[in-house]
Motif scaffolding. Sequence first.
Motif, mmCIF file in Angstrom:
data_model
loop_
_atom_site.group_PDB
_atom_site.id
_atom_site.type_symbol
_atom_site.label_atom_id
_atom_site.label_comp_id
_atom_site.label_asym_id
_atom_site.label_seq_id
_atom_site.Cartn_x
_atom_site.Cartn_y
_atom_site.Cartn_z
ATOM 1 N N LEU A 153 0.832 -1.200 0.000
ATOM 2 C CA LEU A 153 0.000 0.000 0.000
ATOM 3 C C LEU A 153 0.867 1.250 0.000
ATOM 4 N N VAL A 154 0.327 2.312 -0.539
ATOM 5 C CA VAL A 154 1.010 3.606 -0.561
ATOM 6 C C VAL A 154 0.467 4.457 0.584
ATOM 7 N N ILE A 155 1.345 4.858 1.504
ATOM 8 C CA ILE A 155 0.917 5.694 2.631
ATOM 9 C C ILE A 155 0.746 7.128 2.151
ATOM 10 N N ASP A 156 -0.472 7.630 2.270
ATOM 11 C CA ASP A 156 -0.761 8.996 1.843
ATOM 12 C C ASP A 156 -0.447 10.010 2.933
ATOM 13 N N GLU A 157 -0.786 9.673 4.170
ATOM 14 C CA GLU A 157 -0.523 10.577 5.288
ATOM 15 C C GLU A 157 -0.635 9.800 6.589
ATOM 16 N N TRP A 158 0.013 10.311 7.606
ATOM 17 C CA TRP A 158 -0.121 9.704 8.929
ATOM 18 C C TRP A 158 0.044 10.776 9.984
ATOM 19 N N TYR A 159 -0.585 10.530 11.122
ATOM 20 C CA TYR A 159 -0.604 11.505 12.210
ATOM 21 C C TYR A 159 -0.378 10.784 13.537
ATOM 22 N N ILE A 160 0.167 11.522 14.472
ATOM 23 C CA ILE A 160 0.221 11.065 15.857
ATOM 24 C C ILE A 160 -0.408 12.160 16.711
ATOM 25 N N ARG A 161 -1.322 11.779 17.565
ATOM 26 C CA ARG A 161 -1.908 12.759 18.488
ATOM 27 C C ARG A 161 -1.858 12.212 19.905
ATOM 28 N N GLY A 162 -1.851 13.130 20.848
ATOM 29 C CA GLY A 162 -1.865 12.754 22.248
ATOM 30 C C GLY A 162 -3.255 12.381 22.700
ATOM 31 N N PRO A 163 -3.375 11.814 23.897
ATOM 32 C CA PRO A 163 -4.678 11.387 24.407
ATOM 33 C C PRO A 163 -5.543 12.568 24.829
ATOM 34 N N LEU A 164 -6.839 12.367 24.783
ATOM 35 C CA LEU A 164 -7.793 13.373 25.238
ATOM 36 C C LEU A 164 -8.119 13.111 26.699
ATOM 37 N N ALA A 165 -7.881 14.095 27.539
ATOM 38 C CA ALA A 165 -8.103 13.935 28.978
ATOM 39 C C ALA A 165 -9.556 13.605 29.271
ATOM 40 N N ASP A 166 -9.756 12.650 30.170
ATOM 41 C CA ASP A 166 -11.080 12.238 30.637
ATOM 42 C C ASP A 166 -11.941 11.620 29.535
ATOM 43 N N VAL A 167 -11.333 11.274 28.392
ATOM 44 C CA VAL A 167 -12.086 10.679 27.298
ATOM 45 C C VAL A 167 -11.556 9.291 26.950
ATOM 46 N N GLU A 168 -10.228 9.120 26.982
ATOM 47 C CA GLU A 168 -9.628 7.885 26.522
ATOM 48 C C GLU A 168 -8.375 7.577 27.318
ATOM 49 N N SER A 169 -7.821 6.380 27.132
ATOM 50 C CA SER A 169 -6.616 5.987 27.860
ATOM 51 C C SER A 169 -5.454 6.904 27.499
ATOM 52 N N GLU A 170 -4.559 7.096 28.445
ATOM 53 C CA GLU A 170 -3.520 8.115 28.316
ATOM 54 C C GLU A 170 -2.299 7.588 27.563
ATOM 55 N N VAL A 171 -2.501 7.273 26.294
ATOM 56 C CA VAL A 171 -1.401 6.874 25.420
ATOM 57 C C VAL A 171 -1.566 7.597 24.088
ATOM 58 N N PRO A 172 -0.472 7.882 23.387
ATOM 59 C CA PRO A 172 -0.592 8.501 22.064
ATOM 60 C C PRO A 172 -1.164 7.522 21.042
ATOM 61 N N ARG A 173 -1.677 8.068 19.948
ATOM 62 C CA ARG A 173 -2.309 7.257 18.907
ATOM 63 C C ARG A 173 -1.720 7.593 17.541
ATOM 64 N N LEU A 174 -1.595 6.569 16.723
ATOM 65 C CA LEU A 174 -1.132 6.722 15.343
ATOM 66 C C LEU A 174 -2.298 6.475 14.397
ATOM 67 N N TYR A 175 -2.440 7.370 13.412
ATOM 68 C CA TYR A 175 -3.445 7.210 12.360
ATOM 69 C C TYR A 175 -2.705 7.116 11.022
ATOM 70 N N VAL A 176 -3.075 6.137 10.209
ATOM 71 C CA VAL A 176 -2.451 5.955 8.905
ATOM 72 C C VAL A 176 -3.547 5.868 7.848
ATOM 73 N N LEU A 177 -3.388 6.645 6.782
ATOM 74 C CA LEU A 177 -4.240 6.540 5.614
ATOM 75 C C LEU A 177 -3.372 6.090 4.442
ATOM 76 N N ALA A 178 -3.752 4.978 3.809
ATOM 77 C CA ALA A 178 -2.984 4.427 2.706
ATOM 78 C C ALA A 178 -3.933 3.921 1.635
ATOM 79 N N HIS A 179 -3.409 3.722 0.424
ATOM 80 C CA HIS A 179 -4.277 3.245 -0.646
ATOM 81 C C HIS A 179 -3.566 2.190 -1.488
ATOM 82 N N LYS A 180 -4.385 1.381 -2.148
ATOM 83 C CA LYS A 180 -3.889 0.375 -3.082
ATOM 84 C C LYS A 180 -3.831 1.032 -4.455
ATOM 85 N N GLU A 181 -2.691 0.972 -5.081
ATOM 86 C CA GLU A 181 -2.531 1.670 -6.353
ATOM 87 C C GLU A 181 -3.491 1.122 -7.399
ATOM 88 N N SER A 182 -4.039 2.024 -8.213
ATOM 89 C CA SER A 182 -4.989 1.627 -9.251
ATOM 90 C C SER A 182 -4.292 0.836 -10.342
#
Length: 407
Positions: free
Chosen positions: A376-405
Amino acid sequence: MDRPVLAPVEQRVLGALLEKEVTVPGSYPLSLNALRTACNQSTSRDPVTDYADTELERVARDLKERGLLRIVWAGKGSRALKFHQLLADALGLADDERALLTVLLLRGPQSAGELKTRTERLFSFADREQVQACLQRLAERADPLAAQLERQAGQHDPRWAHLLGPVPAAATPQATAQLPAVDRDTVIAEGPAARDDRVRATYGLVADAYAENYGEELIHKPFDRWLLERVAEESGGGPVADVGCGPGHLAAFLADAGADVTGVDLAPEMVARARADYPDLTFEVGDYTRLLRPPRAPGWAAIIAWYSLVHLAGSELPGAVAALARTLDSGGQLALAVHLGDEVRHLTDWWGHEVDVSFVLHDPQAVRDAVSAAGLVIDEWYIRGPLADVESEVPRLYVLAHKESRS
């Protein structure tokens, strides 16, 4: 107010409004056309963007609902709308703090020296030390608005970043930190089948409690909503799979955003709860590592794997991602989110239920490598910190990728 979490497009809109309110007060508040020009201008912006009017209108209305923007009429007898930011007042920013946050929102992490030069039209800092003092003030708030990043190779001065939402991943402390070794394969010490049995049994026990506690979590997660809405839109009406769908709340959100979605989960109790709560949607019991192609299409237009890899050993990541990639249609998109860290967490009690399950915090590079190894081709990725009082206190990775046409 509590520190808001802003998606990248929201950062750009508010940053542009903050800037133009000071630099061109005669034409402020901004019309939609002026706002688009300010957001997409090719100078003093990083990255350069190409947001459309429709997207900016939607973002403005979302920000209005959150109390961060006001929409006003252009003038008596006019039906044109104009946009005015409320972020500075909401956060109680002094003029120097406002200037620094404006430039950080528009240009990403920068050194104190760069910030002094780039804020000249917004606030006159006497020297770099005054900039540094203001940054420190922002960092020492009860709810910090800025943080100094770890100095990287080749950098003369450390850089600073705002804490109002995700910044380019390569600049964040979590992305640059060297995580010590951890044995993530301990979760399959008794074999993958035994692990799967524990996972299935755990989610069977907590299905109702999970739905009650997480069913409305997206209300508090604007960045996740932004990404999921994009995936739904870009699927173009093709079939979308939500793997590890749990009680179905993400699938329901995707469906509301226009996606033709099918939820898949290992635990029959989770699928039963999803079917009860969202009877108009399709949910199936299944193992996402053996995901089948959709019945009426050559492949999935998109696959969502939102925290679906949290029970996998590190050595299983490449095979699991490859299995998902094989079922994507040409040009299809994979969107995944994982927890990051140097740890395997074992849980024995979950909402009063006795359980036996482990959660794996993955290494960001290992996840990206698994996605690339799947072809897959990675188009973009992000890391964000945790949201207080909403989720567990660990950072998160988001990856958006696509299969080439296929050509």
